[in-house]
Design a protein around this motif. Sequence first.
Motif, PDB file in Angstrom:
ATOM      1  N   ILE A  92      -5.914 -33.843  62.364  1.00 12.59           N
ATOM      2  CA  ILE A  92      -5.137 -33.061  63.223  1.00 12.59           C
ATOM      3  C   ILE A  92      -4.385 -34.183  64.267  1.00 12.59           C
ATOM      4  O   ILE A  92      -3.250 -34.074  64.689  1.00 12.59           O
ATOM      5  CB  ILE A  92      -6.073 -32.292  64.122  1.00 12.59           C
ATOM      6  CG1 ILE A  92      -6.108 -30.914  63.282  1.00 12.59           C
ATOM      7  CG2 ILE A  92      -5.249 -31.868  65.402  1.00 12.59           C
ATOM      8  CD1 ILE A  92      -7.346 -30.013  63.829  1.00 12.59           C
ATOM      9  N   ILE A  93      -5.501 -35.005  64.562  1.00 16.52           N
ATOM     10  CA  ILE A  93      -4.899 -36.234  65.613  1.00 16.52           C
ATOM     11  C   ILE A  93      -3.670 -36.903  64.900  1.00 16.52           C
ATOM     12  O   ILE A  93      -2.581 -37.607  65.785  1.00 16.52           O
ATOM     13  CB  ILE A  93      -6.047 -37.145  65.871  1.00 16.52           C
ATOM     14  CG1 ILE A  93      -7.115 -36.394  66.715  1.00 16.52           C
ATOM     15  CG2 ILE A  93      -5.503 -38.158  66.643  1.00 16.52           C
ATOM     16  CD1 ILE A  93      -6.792 -35.787  68.000  1.00 16.52           C
ATOM     17  N   GLN A  94      -3.699 -37.466  63.838  1.00 20.21           N
ATOM     18  CA  GLN A  94      -2.771 -38.015  63.105  1.00 20.21           C
ATOM     19  C   GLN A  94      -1.381 -37.373  63.048  1.00 20.21           C
ATOM     20  O   GLN A  94      -0.460 -37.847  63.196  1.00 20.21           O
ATOM     21  CB  GLN A  94      -3.063 -38.464  61.617  1.00 20.21           C
ATOM     22  CG  GLN A  94      -4.285 -39.418  61.577  1.00 20.21           C
ATOM     23  CD  GLN A  94      -4.881 -39.729  59.944  1.00 20.21           C
ATOM     24  OE1 GLN A  94      -4.473 -38.889  59.151  1.00 20.21           O
ATOM     25  NE2 GLN A  94      -5.652 -40.727  60.162  1.00 20.21           N
ATOM     26  N   VAL A  95      -1.293 -35.876  62.843  1.00 21.04           N
ATOM     27  CA  VAL A  95      -0.199 -35.328  62.691  1.00 21.04           C
ATOM     28  C   VAL A  95       0.372 -35.311  64.228  1.00 21.04           C
ATOM     29  O   VAL A  95       1.574 -35.152  64.484  1.00 21.04           O
ATOM     30  CB  VAL A  95      -0.613 -33.923  62.189  1.00 21.04           C
ATOM     31  CG1 VAL A  95       0.735 -32.824  62.251  1.00 21.04           C
ATOM     32  CG2 VAL A  95      -0.802 -33.903  60.646  1.00 21.04           C
ATOM     33  N   ALA A  96      -0.637 -35.019  64.980  1.00 25.64           N
ATOM     34  CA  ALA A  96      -0.224 -34.902  66.452  1.00 25.64           C
ATOM     35  C   ALA A  96       0.597 -36.265  66.974  1.00 25.64           C
ATOM     36  O   ALA A  96       1.528 -36.063  67.542  1.00 25.64           O
ATOM     37  CB  ALA A  96      -1.469 -34.614  67.527  1.00 25.64           C
ATOM     38  N   ALA A  97       0.047 -37.089  66.606  1.00 22.88           N
ATOM     39  CA  ALA A  97       0.625 -38.406  66.948  1.00 22.88           C
ATOM     40  C   ALA A  97       2.195 -38.331  66.278  1.00 22.88           C
ATOM     41  O   ALA A  97       3.089 -38.944  67.200  1.00 22.88           O
ATOM     42  CB  ALA A  97      -0.066 -39.508  66.462  1.00 22.88           C
ATOM     43  N   THR A  98       2.446 -37.901  65.311  1.00 18.61           N
ATOM     44  CA  THR A  98       3.879 -38.049  64.805  1.00 18.61           C
ATOM     45  C   THR A  98       4.911 -36.966  65.582  1.00 18.61           C
ATOM     46  O   THR A  98       5.918 -37.207  65.248  1.00 18.61           O
ATOM     47  CB  THR A  98       3.890 -37.686  63.211  1.00 18.61           C
ATOM     48  OG1 THR A  98       3.370 -36.358  62.983  1.00 18.61           O
ATOM     49  CG2 THR A  98       2.909 -38.546  62.628  1.00 18.61           C
ATOM     50  N   LYS A  99       4.127 -36.024  66.155  1.00 16.55           N
ATOM     51  CA  LYS A  99       4.751 -35.066  66.728  1.00 16.55           C
ATOM     52  C   LYS A  99       5.018 -35.471  68.325  1.00 16.55           C
ATOM     53  O   LYS A  99       5.777 -34.549  69.059  1.00 16.55           O
ATOM     54  CB  LYS A  99       4.191 -33.738  66.644  1.00 16.55           C
ATOM     55  CG  LYS A  99       4.135 -33.051  65.181  1.00 16.55           C
ATOM     56  CD  LYS A  99       5.347 -32.752  64.668  1.00 16.55           C
ATOM     57  CE  LYS A  99       5.912 -31.380  65.221  1.00 16.55           C
ATOM     58  NZ  LYS A  99       7.163 -30.789  64.806  1.00 16.55           N
ATOM     59  N   GLY A 100       4.684 -36.350  68.840  1.00 17.14           N
ATOM     60  CA  GLY A 100       4.632 -36.727  70.050  1.00 17.14           C
ATOM     61  C   GLY A 100       3.594 -36.351  70.994  1.00 17.14           C
ATOM     62  O   GLY A 100       3.677 -36.489  72.231  1.00 17.14           O
ATOM     63  N   TYR A 101       2.587 -35.788  70.525  1.00 13.76           N
ATOM     64  CA  TYR A 101       1.117 -35.273  71.202  1.00 13.76           C
ATOM     65  C   TYR A 101       0.257 -36.504  71.639  1.00 13.76           C
ATOM     66  O   TYR A 101       0.451 -37.680  70.796  1.00 13.76           O
ATOM     67  CB  TYR A 101       0.508 -34.182  70.430  1.00 13.76           C
ATOM     68  CG  TYR A 101       1.090 -32.879  70.380  1.00 13.76           C
ATOM     69  CD1 TYR A 101       0.706 -32.069  71.143  1.00 13.76           C
ATOM     70  CD2 TYR A 101       2.319 -32.709  69.563  1.00 13.76           C
ATOM     71  CE1 TYR A 101       1.415 -30.694  70.956  1.00 13.76           C
ATOM     72  CE2 TYR A 101       2.894 -31.461  69.396  1.00 13.76           C
ATOM     73  CZ  TYR A 101       2.594 -30.412  70.041  1.00 13.76           C
ATOM     74  OH  TYR A 101       3.212 -29.172  69.913  1.00 13.76           O
ATOM     75  N   THR A 102      -0.209 -36.493  72.701  1.00 11.75           N
ATOM     76  CA  THR A 102      -1.323 -37.444  73.095  1.00 11.75           C
ATOM     77  C   THR A 102      -2.663 -36.882  73.154  1.00 11.75           C
ATOM     78  O   THR A 102      -2.657 -35.590  73.366  1.00 11.75           O
ATOM     79  CB  THR A 102      -0.993 -38.333  74.310  1.00 11.75           C
ATOM     80  OG1 THR A 102      -0.889 -36.974  75.490  1.00 11.75           O
ATOM     81  CG2 THR A 102       0.324 -38.831  74.314  1.00 11.75           C
ATOM     82  N   ALA A 103      -3.746 -37.407  72.668  1.00 17.10           N
ATOM     83  CA  ALA A 103      -4.854 -37.088  72.761  1.00 17.10           C
ATOM     84  C   ALA A 103      -5.929 -37.597  73.798  1.00 17.10           C
ATOM     85  O   ALA A 103      -5.757 -38.680  74.143  1.00 17.10           O
ATOM     86  CB  ALA A 103      -5.681 -37.244  71.307  1.00 17.10           C
ATOM     87  N   GLU A 104      -6.206 -36.737  74.762  1.00 18.97           N
ATOM     88  CA  GLU A 104      -7.037 -37.417  75.931  1.00 18.97           C
ATOM     89  C   GLU A 104      -8.290 -37.641  75.470  1.00 18.97           C
ATOM     90  O   GLU A 104      -9.220 -36.920  74.483  1.00 18.97           O
ATOM     91  CB  GLU A 104      -7.054 -36.078  77.302  1.00 18.97           C
ATOM     92  CG  GLU A 104      -5.820 -35.835  77.453  1.00 18.97           C
ATOM     93  CD  GLU A 104      -5.781 -34.720  78.798  1.00 18.97           C
ATOM     94  OE1 GLU A 104      -7.073 -34.151  78.833  1.00 18.97           O
ATOM     95  OE2 GLU A 104      -5.116 -34.540  79.695  1.00 18.97           O
TER      96      GLU A 104
END
Length: 393
Positions: free
Chosen positions: A380-392
């Motif tokens: 989930i974190i890896q895909v999120a990074a490719t979509k421009g999301y950041t993880a707090e």
Amino acid sequence: MKTTLFASALLVSGFLVWKYSTVKHLPEKEYKTAAPPTVIASPSAADNTRIQVAILLDTSNSMDGLIDQAKSRLWNIINTLTTLKYKGKTPVIEIALYEYGNDGLSPESGYIRQVAPLTTDLDLISEKLFSLRTNGGSEYCGAVINSAVKSLEWGHDEADMKLIYIAGNEPFDQGRVNYSTAAGQALSKSIFINTIYCGDKQEGIATHWKDGADKGQGQYFNIDSDRKVDFIETPYDKRIEAYNERINKTYIAYGAHGESKKNNQVIQDKNARDISSANSVERYVSKSKSVYKNDSWDLVDRAKQDPAVLKSISKSELPKELREKSAAELQTLVAAKSKERDSIQKEIAVLGKQRQKYIDEAMKKSNKTDDLGAAINRSIIQVAATKGYTAEK
């Protein structure tokens, strides 16, 4: 259906609905849950981006371990999703649930059932997940993916993150719907397919599970569903449990289904606790997040979205003990409950971060391999990074 030596387990964050050209569906009324008379729609993608996760679980005979792992990791996965931000905003999180390959399902449906549509009602997802039972059957991966892609209400915003996780232990290419075709239809909607084979890694590759993930531009995992989830207790758990008891008292049920929904909240607390005390704490942490909202039955959440409701709500929709209250008295009570809940949620949030740091440090010292939850969370974190999301953190 064969029984593999590696009965495996899986868990993810999402759920789906099916509909495909060569398959006849069970009547929609058989799966829909009646909604309360007053329903607040989830924010649209125009208001917030969406993270949509559909989980497709094989519920044939050998998959009891998979279901148990899903129950054990649901709230952990939700907590990972809640760390994601898009341009500083918290996205709407929707989860869907499907089961497939169960003899108890209709042959006309392809042994596929939408257990829950994409929804923000996390207690509903927990309730439905804990109701799943295994039974032998035929597992058609292409068909269930096809159904989920076509039938779920997927977002259209470019920033929306849309994921399917499918888990099972039979060859991926069974059934009349070609999995490559289904994967192509998913990608046309920017939906990524992740596969989880319950068994040996090389056997999953040989039976096309890795190819299914490759075709869907997702990730391939293999797990041992017989393995019990490793829970780590922390010094913060008891305090979080105590806060949860307090937070439950801040909910004010309204509407025809309010009381039953409030009771279900307590039931899902118990379901999580029956897995382990540490698992229940994962749920309590989720309840401190903004994604855990119950505006369709809780007056406090409803009033946050629509303050005018306290003046317009029918007396018959209120619990008996509040029906004689004036609008001003009701407003004072709801405001007090809201303030109390906000305070408790902030305390849990602080403890939750301390708890996760403790768990992360303990896991670094462990030689144990990642379980399903860790693998899913990482993807989930890896895909999120490719979509421009950041993880707090």
